[in-house]
Design an enzyme around this catalytic site. Structure first.
Site, PDB file in Angstrom:
ATOM      1  N   HIS A   1      26.275  15.065 -28.087  1.00  0.00           N
ATOM      2  CA  HIS A   1      25.050  14.151 -28.054  1.00  0.00           C
ATOM      3  C   HIS A   1      23.751  14.676 -27.833  1.00  0.00           C
ATOM      4  O   HIS A   1      23.401  15.197 -26.678  1.00  0.00           O
ATOM      5  CB  HIS A   1      25.445  13.421 -26.828  1.00  0.00           C
ATOM      6  CG  HIS A   1      26.750  12.320 -26.801  1.00  0.00           C
ATOM      7  ND1 HIS A   1      26.498  10.998 -27.231  1.00  0.00           N
ATOM      8  CD2 HIS A   1      28.021  12.481 -26.589  1.00  0.00           C
ATOM      9  CE1 HIS A   1      27.516  10.369 -27.440  1.00  0.00           C
ATOM     10  NE2 HIS A   1      28.467  11.239 -26.715  1.00  0.00           N
TER      11      HIS A   1
ATOM     12  N   CYS B   1      28.540  11.775 -32.159  1.00  0.00           N
ATOM     13  CA  CYS B   1      29.687  11.519 -31.523  1.00  0.00           C
ATOM     14  C   CYS B   1      30.942  11.052 -32.497  1.00  0.00           C
ATOM     15  O   CYS B   1      31.250  11.452 -33.708  1.00  0.00           O
ATOM     16  CB  CYS B   1      29.678  11.062 -30.277  1.00  0.00           C
ATOM     17  SG  CYS B   1      31.005  11.250 -29.162  1.00  0.00           S
TER      18      CYS B   1
ATOM     19  N   GLU C   1      20.988  13.262 -27.940  1.00  0.00           N
ATOM     20  CA  GLU C   1      20.183  12.529 -27.044  1.00  0.00           C
ATOM     21  C   GLU C   1      20.473  12.655 -25.358  1.00  0.00           C
ATOM     22  O   GLU C   1      19.573  12.291 -24.717  1.00  0.00           O
ATOM     23  CB  GLU C   1      20.317  11.174 -27.193  1.00  0.00           C
ATOM     24  CG  GLU C   1      21.605  10.287 -26.698  1.00  0.00           C
ATOM     25  CD  GLU C   1      22.747  10.641 -27.623  1.00  0.00           C
ATOM     26  OE1 GLU C   1      24.045   9.993 -27.377  1.00  0.00           O
ATOM     27  OE2 GLU C   1      22.775  11.410 -28.445  1.00  0.00           O
TER      28      GLU C   1
END
Length: 211
Positions: A191, A82, A193
């Protein structure tokens, strides 16, 4: 044995979600601002949320810009996520203010031109031929984005003795850079994750590149 990965803590980023996602795919994860740990790890993850200028201030406060530069000079892998990707570029422009980034790539991070900002939600991406990061990930898979700014023009091209990085694109109002694979330096605007199984596969692919 899992690879040792340090998530750089410089006061910005989803540190714990990144830690959990990396551990899920088999990494031994440490979250720290310690320069020695960041240098010695098999892989370094630089997360980031919020404003470009604030992230750069935080990064410099723990000498993260130097750590990234030293790792790359030694061919040691770094993954930016990001705003942790955005600060790898030369400059960021927010609200008329220009801030110098790490300068690993030429280019400017600027506001997207789109009817709705921030760009928040799930998007497909267009990965290039030869990608390692997106290996085994279908073209219809979606990744989770939260941002209002991005790199709308890629400026680094191939030259004598230099292979151009692999650039993945996405679109929200305008096309923007969604990921870059450049030798030891890898980055995603989205992202991983927070991107479910597709994000986990991408992180596993990155772990597989660590020496």
């Amino acid at each position: 044995m899992g690879k040792n990965v340090t998530v750089l803590d410089y006061g910005s980023g989803n540190l714990r979600s990144a830690e959990r996602a990396l551990a899920r795919v088999g990494a031994n994860v440490t979250v720290t601002s310690d320069p020695e740990a960041a240098m010695e790890a098999d892989g370094l993850v630089v997360p980031g949320v919020g404003a470009f200028a604030a992230c750069m201030r935080g990064l410099k406060s723990v000498h993260g810009d130097r750590i990234v530069g030293r790792r790359l000079a030694a061919g040691r892998p770094v993954l930016g996520i990001c705003v942790g990707m955005q600060i790898l570029f030369e400059t960021g422009v927010e609200h008329g203010v220009t801030t110098a980034g790490c300068g690993e790539w030429p280019g400017t991070v600027e506001r997207l031109e789109a009817p709705v900002l921030p760009h928040m939600g799930w998007n497909t991406v267009k990965a290039p031929e030869g990608t390692v990061l997106f290996d085994g990930i279908g073209a219809d898979e979606r990744f989770y984005f939260v941002h209002s700014y991005g790199v709308r023009a890629w400026e680094l091209t191939a030259g004598p003795g230099f292979t151009a990085p692999l650039v993945t694109w996405a679109e929200h109002g305008v096309p923007f850079v969604a990921a870059v694979e450049n030798g030891p330096l890898t980055a995603t605007q989205f992202h991983p994750e927070k991107s479910g199984d597709a994000g986990a596969r991408l992180l596993a692919n990155w772990l597989g590149t660590l020496g």
